[in-house]
Design a protein around this motif. Sequence first.
Motif, PDB file in Angstrom:
ATOM      1  N   UNK A 190       0.635  -1.054  -0.129  1.00 21.25           N
ATOM      2  CA  UNK A 190      -0.104  -0.075  -0.021  1.00 21.25           C
ATOM      3  C   UNK A 190       0.743   1.287  -0.141  1.00 21.25           C
ATOM      4  N   UNK A 191       2.022   1.000  -0.135  1.00 20.10           N
ATOM      5  CA  UNK A 191       2.795   2.634   0.041  1.00 20.10           C
ATOM      6  C   UNK A 191       2.769   3.205  -1.308  1.00 20.10           C
ATOM      7  N   UNK A 192       2.471   4.478  -1.167  1.00 21.12           N
ATOM      8  CA  UNK A 192       2.349   5.477  -2.303  1.00 21.12           C
ATOM      9  C   UNK A 192       3.547   6.189  -2.718  1.00 21.12           C
ATOM     10  N   UNK A 193       4.725   6.023  -2.111  1.00 18.25           N
ATOM     11  CA  UNK A 193       6.229   6.417  -2.392  1.00 18.25           C
ATOM     12  C   UNK A 193       6.592   5.387  -3.380  1.00 18.25           C
ATOM     13  N   UNK A 194       6.189   5.586  -4.633  1.00 20.22           N
ATOM     14  CA  UNK A 194       6.767   4.354  -5.807  1.00 20.22           C
ATOM     15  C   UNK A 194       7.671   5.093  -6.714  1.00 20.22           C
ATOM     16  N   UNK A 195       8.517   4.676  -7.520  1.00 23.02           N
ATOM     17  CA  UNK A 195       9.241   5.060  -8.410  1.00 23.02           C
ATOM     18  C   UNK A 195       9.423   4.131  -9.584  1.00 23.02           C
ATOM     19  N   UNK A 196       9.852   4.540 -10.597  1.00 23.09           N
ATOM     20  CA  UNK A 196      10.089   3.937 -11.993  1.00 23.09           C
ATOM     21  C   UNK A 196      11.256   2.959 -11.806  1.00 23.09           C
ATOM     22  N   UNK A 197      11.379   1.944 -12.117  1.00 22.16           N
ATOM     23  CA  UNK A 197      12.771   1.263 -12.147  1.00 22.16           C
ATOM     24  C   UNK A 197      13.132   0.959 -13.649  1.00 22.16           C
ATOM     25  N   UNK A 198      14.318   0.625 -13.782  1.00 21.71           N
ATOM     26  CA  UNK A 198      14.863   0.419 -15.381  1.00 21.71           C
ATOM     27  C   UNK A 198      14.120  -0.962 -15.615  1.00 21.71           C
ATOM     28  N   UNK A 199      13.520  -0.969 -17.257  1.00 21.51           N
ATOM     29  CA  UNK A 199      13.130  -2.269 -17.693  1.00 21.51           C
ATOM     30  C   UNK A 199      13.667  -2.445 -18.894  1.00 21.51           C
ATOM     31  N   UNK A 200      13.576  -3.646 -19.478  1.00 21.26           N
ATOM     32  CA  UNK A 200      13.983  -3.969 -20.620  1.00 21.26           C
ATOM     33  C   UNK A 200      12.792  -3.710 -21.722  1.00 21.26           C
ATOM     34  N   UNK A 201      13.103  -3.175 -22.774  1.00 23.02           N
ATOM     35  CA  UNK A 201      11.992  -3.234 -23.584  1.00 23.02           C
ATOM     36  C   UNK A 201      11.411  -4.473 -24.002  1.00 23.02           C
TER      37      UNK A 201
END
Length: 144
Positions: A39-50
Amino acid sequence: MKVLDLQCPDGHRFEGWFASADDFESQRSRKLVECPMCGATDVSRVPSAPRLNLSGATEASATPASQQAAQWQGRALRALREVFEKTENVGDRFAEEARRMHYNEAPSRNIRGVASAADAQALVEEGIDVMPLPVPAALKGSLQ
């Protein structure tokens, strides 16, 4: 539609689908994006492979740890959903209702609820089978 790999401060990884990267940022800044596990709202993008669809390409046999964790989380959510669908929530009356069923004072059925560690131990000592199932607060409402 953009599929973004996201992560909360506790390290839970999950996907989010957004109209655009700007849409993600807008929702994130308004605390509308939350981790499905905690339920945390402090989310961030992480690197991902296309994600590429190449004809004749096959999936690698080894699954990266992050994909394994995401698969495990998915299985856990499906299992929790099934438990929620097939049990009656008796809330904080769990110990009382389990005793009533054990002593044939109430119809036998699958129940779930909340009990203290002392109540759960007392039930076990009385010969009443119970199984603790820790459910993150974010999942106690509707499982999506």
